[in-house]
Design a protein around this motif. Structure first.
Motif, PDB file in Angstrom:
ATOM      1  N   ALA A  12       0.818  -1.212   0.000  1.00  0.00           N
ATOM      2  CA  ALA A  12       0.000   0.000   0.000  1.00  0.00           C
ATOM      3  C   ALA A  12       0.856   1.268   0.000  1.00  0.00           C
ATOM      4  CB  ALA A  12      -0.938   0.005   1.207  1.00  0.00           C
ATOM      5  N   GLN A  13       2.099   1.175   0.435  1.00  0.00           N
ATOM      6  CA  GLN A  13       2.973   2.357   0.505  1.00  0.00           C
ATOM      7  C   GLN A  13       3.878   2.493  -0.719  1.00  0.00           C
ATOM      8  OE1 GLN A  13       5.030   2.349   4.257  1.00  0.00           O
ATOM      9  NE2 GLN A  13       3.134   2.269   5.435  1.00  0.00           N
ATOM     10  N   ARG A  14       3.861   1.500  -1.610  1.00  0.00           N
ATOM     11  CA  ARG A  14       4.636   1.599  -2.843  1.00  0.00           C
ATOM     12  C   ARG A  14       3.759   2.237  -3.917  1.00  0.00           C
ATOM     13  NH1 ARG A  14       5.891  -4.349  -3.633  1.00  0.00           N
ATOM     14  NH2 ARG A  14       5.151  -4.688  -1.525  1.00  0.00           N
ATOM     15  N   PRO A  15       4.365   2.983  -4.837  1.00  0.00           N
ATOM     16  CA  PRO A  15       3.560   3.528  -5.938  1.00  0.00           C
ATOM     17  C   PRO A  15       2.880   2.402  -6.713  1.00  0.00           C
ATOM     18  CG  PRO A  15       5.801   4.408  -5.996  1.00  0.00           C
ATOM     19  CD  PRO A  15       5.776   3.337  -4.948  1.00  0.00           C
ATOM     20  N   HIS A  16       1.680   2.683  -7.196  1.00  0.00           N
ATOM     21  CA  HIS A  16       0.935   1.731  -8.018  1.00  0.00           C
ATOM     22  C   HIS A  16       0.817   2.297  -9.427  1.00  0.00           C
ATOM     23  CE1 HIS A  16      -0.793  -1.200  -5.024  1.00  0.00           C
ATOM     24  NE2 HIS A  16      -0.141  -0.336  -4.269  1.00  0.00           N
ATOM     25  N   VAL A  17       1.159   1.468 -10.406  1.00  0.00           N
ATOM     26  CA  VAL A  17       1.127   1.870 -11.810  1.00  0.00           C
ATOM     27  C   VAL A  17       0.238   0.891 -12.555  1.00  0.00           C
ATOM     28  CG1 VAL A  17       2.539   2.125 -13.890  1.00  0.00           C
ATOM     29  CG2 VAL A  17       3.475   2.797 -11.674  1.00  0.00           C
ATOM     30  N   GLU A  18      -0.593   1.420 -13.443  1.00  0.00           N
ATOM     31  CA  GLU A  18      -1.382   0.573 -14.336  1.00  0.00           C
ATOM     32  C   GLU A  18      -0.964   0.877 -15.753  1.00  0.00           C
ATOM     33  OE1 GLU A  18      -5.572   0.358 -13.821  1.00  0.00           O
ATOM     34  OE2 GLU A  18      -5.421   0.367 -11.631  1.00  0.00           O
ATOM     35  N   ARG A  19      -0.818  -0.175 -16.549  1.00  0.00           N
ATOM     36  CA  ARG A  19      -0.450   0.031 -17.944  1.00  0.00           C
ATOM     37  C   ARG A  19      -0.902  -1.137 -18.801  1.00  0.00           C
ATOM     38  NH1 ARG A  19       5.892  -0.599 -19.239  1.00  0.00           N
ATOM     39  NH2 ARG A  19       6.042  -2.856 -19.031  1.00  0.00           N
ATOM     40  N   ARG A  20      -0.900  -0.891 -20.095  1.00  0.00           N
ATOM     41  CA  ARG A  20      -1.195  -1.907 -21.101  1.00  0.00           C
ATOM     42  C   ARG A  20       0.146  -2.281 -21.725  1.00  0.00           C
ATOM     43  NH1 ARG A  20      -5.162  -4.228 -23.833  1.00  0.00           N
ATOM     44  NH2 ARG A  20      -5.041  -4.385 -26.094  1.00  0.00           N
ATOM     45  N   ALA A  21       0.363  -3.571 -21.959  1.00  0.00           N
ATOM     46  CA  ALA A  21       1.648  -4.015 -22.491  1.00  0.00           C
ATOM     47  C   ALA A  21       1.452  -5.099 -23.540  1.00  0.00           C
ATOM     48  CB  ALA A  21       2.536  -4.535 -21.369  1.00  0.00           C
ATOM     49  N   MET A  22       2.399  -5.159 -24.460  1.00  0.00           N
ATOM     50  CA  MET A  22       2.443  -6.189 -25.492  1.00  0.00           C
ATOM     51  C   MET A  22       3.612  -7.106 -25.178  1.00  0.00           C
ATOM     52  SD  MET A  22      -0.041  -5.405 -27.462  1.00  0.00           S
ATOM     53  CE  MET A  22      -0.931  -4.584 -26.136  1.00  0.00           C
ATOM     54  N   ARG A  23       3.417  -8.410 -25.253  1.00  0.00           N
ATOM     55  CA  ARG A  23       4.478  -9.405 -25.052  1.00  0.00           C
ATOM     56  C   ARG A  23       4.554 -10.220 -26.339  1.00  0.00           C
ATOM     57  NH1 ARG A  23       6.919  -7.314 -21.038  1.00  0.00           N
ATOM     58  NH2 ARG A  23       8.392  -8.946 -21.528  1.00  0.00           N
ATOM     59  N   VAL A  24       5.753 -10.600 -26.739  1.00  0.00           N
ATOM     60  CA  VAL A  24       5.928 -11.301 -28.005  1.00  0.00           C
ATOM     61  C   VAL A  24       6.669 -12.614 -27.774  1.00  0.00           C
ATOM     62  CG1 VAL A  24       6.882 -11.184 -30.331  1.00  0.00           C
ATOM     63  CG2 VAL A  24       5.938  -9.114 -29.261  1.00  0.00           C
ATOM     64  N   LEU A  25       6.048 -13.700 -28.208  1.00  0.00           N
ATOM     65  CA  LEU A  25       6.729 -14.995 -28.234  1.00  0.00           C
ATOM     66  C   LEU A  25       7.509 -15.012 -29.536  1.00  0.00           C
ATOM     67  CD1 LEU A  25       4.340 -15.388 -26.229  1.00  0.00           C
ATOM     68  CD2 LEU A  25       4.349 -17.769 -26.933  1.00  0.00           C
ATOM     69  N   SER A  98      10.257  -4.277  -5.499  1.00  0.00           N
ATOM     70  CA  SER A  98      10.708  -3.609  -4.287  1.00  0.00           C
ATOM     71  C   SER A  98      10.319  -2.137  -4.253  1.00  0.00           C
ATOM     72  CB  SER A  98      12.224  -3.740  -4.136  1.00  0.00           C
ATOM     73  OG  SER A  98      12.886  -3.186  -5.260  1.00  0.00           O
ATOM     74  N   ASP A  99      10.092  -1.519  -5.405  1.00  0.00           N
ATOM     75  CA  ASP A  99       9.818  -0.082  -5.437  1.00  0.00           C
ATOM     76  C   ASP A  99       8.478   0.309  -6.043  1.00  0.00           C
ATOM     77  OD1 ASP A  99      10.542  -0.875  -7.993  1.00  0.00           O
ATOM     78  OD2 ASP A  99      11.670   0.944  -8.425  1.00  0.00           O
ATOM     79  N   VAL A 100       7.717  -0.656  -6.585  1.00  0.00           N
ATOM     80  CA  VAL A 100       6.471  -0.318  -7.257  1.00  0.00           C
ATOM     81  C   VAL A 100       5.598  -1.572  -7.363  1.00  0.00           C
ATOM     82  CG1 VAL A 100       7.333  -0.779  -9.596  1.00  0.00           C
ATOM     83  CG2 VAL A 100       5.526   0.914  -9.289  1.00  0.00           C
ATOM     84  N   VAL A 101       4.299  -1.353  -7.468  1.00  0.00           N
ATOM     85  CA  VAL A 101       3.355  -2.421  -7.799  1.00  0.00           C
ATOM     86  C   VAL A 101       2.744  -2.043  -9.141  1.00  0.00           C
ATOM     87  CG1 VAL A 101       1.223  -3.599  -7.147  1.00  0.00           C
ATOM     88  CG2 VAL A 101       2.869  -2.923  -5.371  1.00  0.00           C
ATOM     89  N   THR A 102       2.902  -2.929 -10.116  1.00  0.00           N
ATOM     90  CA  THR A 102       2.415  -2.662 -11.467  1.00  0.00           C
ATOM     91  C   THR A 102       1.306  -3.647 -11.811  1.00  0.00           C
ATOM     92  OG1 THR A 102       4.599  -1.903 -12.165  1.00  0.00           O
ATOM     93  CG2 THR A 102       3.057  -2.524 -13.902  1.00  0.00           C
ATOM     94  N   THR A 103       0.170  -3.103 -12.247  1.00  0.00           N
ATOM     95  CA  THR A 103      -0.911  -3.922 -12.792  1.00  0.00           C
ATOM     96  C   THR A 103      -0.867  -3.728 -14.301  1.00  0.00           C
ATOM     97  OG1 THR A 103      -2.242  -3.654 -10.807  1.00  0.00           O
ATOM     98  CG2 THR A 103      -3.398  -4.366 -12.802  1.00  0.00           C
ATOM     99  N   GLN A 104      -0.658  -4.818 -15.004  1.00  0.00           N
ATOM    100  CA  GLN A 104      -0.391  -4.744 -16.432  1.00  0.00           C
ATOM    101  C   GLN A 104      -1.391  -5.613 -17.190  1.00  0.00           C
ATOM    102  OE1 GLN A 104       3.777  -4.221 -17.678  1.00  0.00           O
ATOM    103  NE2 GLN A 104       3.631  -6.347 -18.305  1.00  0.00           N
ATOM    104  N   ARG A 105      -2.105  -5.006 -18.120  1.00  0.00           N
ATOM    105  CA  ARG A 105      -2.983  -5.745 -19.011  1.00  0.00           C
ATOM    106  C   ARG A 105      -2.162  -6.108 -20.242  1.00  0.00           C
ATOM    107  NH1 ARG A 105      -4.984  -1.961 -16.589  1.00  0.00           N
ATOM    108  NH2 ARG A 105      -4.900  -0.388 -18.207  1.00  0.00           N
ATOM    109  N   GLU A 106      -1.915  -7.408 -20.416  1.00  0.00           N
ATOM    110  CA  GLU A 106      -0.999  -7.875 -21.448  1.00  0.00           C
ATOM    111  C   GLU A 106      -1.725  -8.579 -22.587  1.00  0.00           C
ATOM    112  OE1 GLU A 106       3.065  -8.795 -18.957  1.00  0.00           O
ATOM    113  OE2 GLU A 106       1.630 -10.446 -19.179  1.00  0.00           O
ATOM    114  N   VAL A 107      -1.182  -8.388 -23.776  1.00  0.00           N
ATOM    115  CA  VAL A 107      -1.619  -9.096 -24.970  1.00  0.00           C
ATOM    116  C   VAL A 107      -0.381  -9.810 -25.510  1.00  0.00           C
ATOM    117  CG1 VAL A 107      -2.582  -8.898 -27.295  1.00  0.00           C
ATOM    118  CG2 VAL A 107      -3.376  -7.361 -25.470  1.00  0.00           C
TER     119      VAL A 107
END
Length: 184
Positions: A12-25, A98-107
């Motif tokens: 709760a004390q770490r910054p929270h970031v939300e983003r959309r991301a692309m991953r490639v096999l 250790s420094d952030v919590v990221t919620t990432q919507r991945e395709v």
């Protein structure tokens, strides 16, 4: 992922970031997948895990455009949007570092290519610090490794990629998962 080593604040004390991301096999003509070794430098000992090429979507970018850009930046390989097969799968992943919590919507996309020498010249300063290694993995190596690989179900995605390449369609919905160095 570059916070100084020391006590890690609660989620709760770490910054929270939300983003959309692309991953490639990215799979070569020898049926090997390219992975990068990443790290959370804010922890000691430093944890490592392997990831597929990819990253965040910039403002105004389309999904395919972002995936192509990320492949070029992270591998040096220039491809066209039409070279991507997919989307193969989608998921929401929560990464606690250790420094952030990221919620990432991945395709996830598939890109078949000839074996090539990876260039990391396009890596950002942070990627140069944390992604210090890359290698091509065979299926057997991926399935038998005890090293951490994100996504954890990469072998399943690779099988889905084979089906998509063979003309079977459908996007896998992988739900919401957590892959963290510091659980949230």
């Amino acid at each position: 992922m570059t916070a100084p080593v020391g006590p890690v604040p609660p989620p709760a004390q770490r910054p929270h970031v939300e983003r959309r991301a692309m991953r490639v096999l990215l799979v070569d003509d020898r049926d090997r997948i390219l992975l990068f070794r990443d790290a959370d430098l804010g922890l000691s000992p430093v944890p490592h895990w392997w990831i597929t090429p990819g990253g965040g979507v910039d403002p105004g970018e389309g999904d395919r455009e972002a995936a192509v850009r990320e492949v070029a930046e992270e591998t040096g390989l220039s491809v066209a949007e039409a070279d991507l097969l997919g989307p193969l799968a989608t998921r929401t992943v929560v990464h606690g570092y250790s420094d952030v919590v990221t919620t990432q919507r991945e395709v996830f996309w598939l890109l078949r290519c000839h074996a090539f020498e990876v260039s990391t010249d396009g890596h950002t300063e942070l990627e140069r610090l944390t992604m210090t290694e890359h290698r091509w993995w065979s299926r057997a190596e991926l399935e038998s490794t005890e090293q951490e690989v994100w996504p954890r179900d990469l072998a399943t995605l690779w099988t889905a990629a084979d089906r998509a390449r063979d003309g079977e369609s459908g996007v896998l919905e992988l739900g919401t998962v957590e892959e963290s160095t510091v659980p949230v």
